[in-house]
Design an enzyme around this catalytic site. Sequence first.
Site, mmCIF file in Angstrom:
data_model
loop_
_atom_site.group_PDB
_atom_site.id
_atom_site.type_symbol
_atom_site.label_atom_id
_atom_site.label_comp_id
_atom_site.label_asym_id
_atom_site.label_seq_id
_atom_site.Cartn_x
_atom_site.Cartn_y
_atom_site.Cartn_z
ATOM 1 N N LYS A 176 0.844 -1.201 0.000
ATOM 2 C CA LYS A 176 0.000 0.000 0.000
ATOM 3 C C LYS A 176 0.882 1.255 0.000
ATOM 4 C CE LYS A 176 -2.666 -3.405 0.588
ATOM 5 N NZ LYS A 176 -3.870 -4.027 0.376
HETATM 6 C C1 LIG Z 1 -4.481 -5.316 1.223
HETATM 7 C C2 LIG Z 1 -5.930 -5.493 1.214
HETATM 8 C C3 LIG Z 1 -6.621 -6.007 2.332
HETATM 9 C C4 LIG Z 1 -5.917 -6.596 3.530
HETATM 10 O O1 LIG Z 1 -5.094 -5.742 4.213
HETATM 11 P P1 LIG Z 1 -3.970 -6.381 5.175
HETATM 12 O O2 LIG Z 1 -3.395 -5.208 5.887
HETATM 13 O O3 LIG Z 1 -2.973 -7.073 4.287
HETATM 14 O O4 LIG Z 1 -4.651 -7.327 6.089
HETATM 15 C C5 LIG Z 1 -7.999 -6.038 2.297
HETATM 16 N N1 LIG Z 1 -8.686 -5.611 1.217
HETATM 17 C C6 LIG Z 1 -8.063 -5.135 0.118
HETATM 18 C C7 LIG Z 1 -8.877 -4.652 -1.035
HETATM 19 C C8 LIG Z 1 -6.665 -5.080 0.077
HETATM 20 O O5 LIG Z 1 -6.064 -4.626 -1.032
#
Ligand SMILES: *Cc1c(COP(=O)(O)O)cnc(C)c1O
Length: 365
Positions: A176
Amino acid sequence: MVPDIRDEDILEVEKVLRSGMLVQGKKVLELEDHFAEYVGTKYAVAVSNGTASLHIALKAHGIGKGDEVIVPAFSYIATANVVELVGATPVFVDIDLSSYNIDVDQIESKITERTKAIIPVHEFGLACDISRVVQIAQKYDLIVIEDAACGLGAKFNNQHVGGFGEAGSFSFHPRKAITGGEGGMLVTNSSKLAEKFKVLRNHGISEKNRTEFIEAGFNYRMTDIQAALINSQFSRIDQIIEYKQKLANIYIQELAENKNLLLPSNQDNNINHAWQSFHVMILKNSFRDKLISGLNDIGIGTNYGAQCIPYQEYYQKKYSLNCDLLFPNSMRAFKNGLVLPLYEKMSEEDVSSVAQNLLSEFLNC
Ligand SMILES: *Cc1c(COP(=O)(O)O)cnc(C)c1O
């Protein structure tokens, strides 16, 4: 994907380590304040990761056995897994290939008397049509939990995503925009919900009376180590998003002529694309995997973007949904989607070079 962790970020982490105050202390509070201000919500509650934050959001609303929750068929699998984790049933809706987001026109036909919530996703950093999702939710008295894991910096009608529904969920995974290694954030405008989130993330300990346990809670706390790392990068967030937009535009220019590619749309002036990922569709079946391996051979890491969730083994065994028939767009995006590298540490020349290499790889397919 290589996160841009700078010396100044590391220094902030070092300060925490030397302070001895490691878990959910001053740094977490500081990050929560900054985050709520940036997103424009009254409250932000930090948790250990994005999946934990979605899980808590469902729990806080009492969603569980017998309930249905509407989710897009194409997303990172965590969006649906959390519905399973609370014992509810995910009801999948196909996506729109111009945005990779939930096809809002199909939502109403999936609503039953058991539907309790919708989890729209702002996939790859592009806001979904969240105002229409909220309208539908209001009409049927449903809760909206925005999965904004990819959405930091994304706006809809000039308003940051996350604050449109009852709750918004963010992630600080290294894929992210900014990262704590792991990390998550819940935002809301409801003081009651914010308090429930805090209780649930911390073993169910009452916020008012620290000797009382009022819920069977989780340990979903964020450490101050993570918070310091995230907060330090957060001070550059607008620059990060702007730079990624610049790089994305280079891809769009360089790749515009190729007839084998469907480029992501960035045309709507009311939507600010945060470019968590630059996701393209390969229009010729069976080319995608050859491109991934060809590019890998010359040192360029690419990957598919997200899953067609009901097509994955767990969901096939449980629900046996015919995905080609029910979710044709999600299946196409799953089978032919490709994420090109796009991150702060890349130069403009790096992006041009990836684009040119991709175009040449097509000739080898
Ligand atoms: C990355 C992601 C998640 C999960 O986030 P984590 O911090 O890895 O648990 C959930 N939904 C979407 C759309 C994502 O891209």
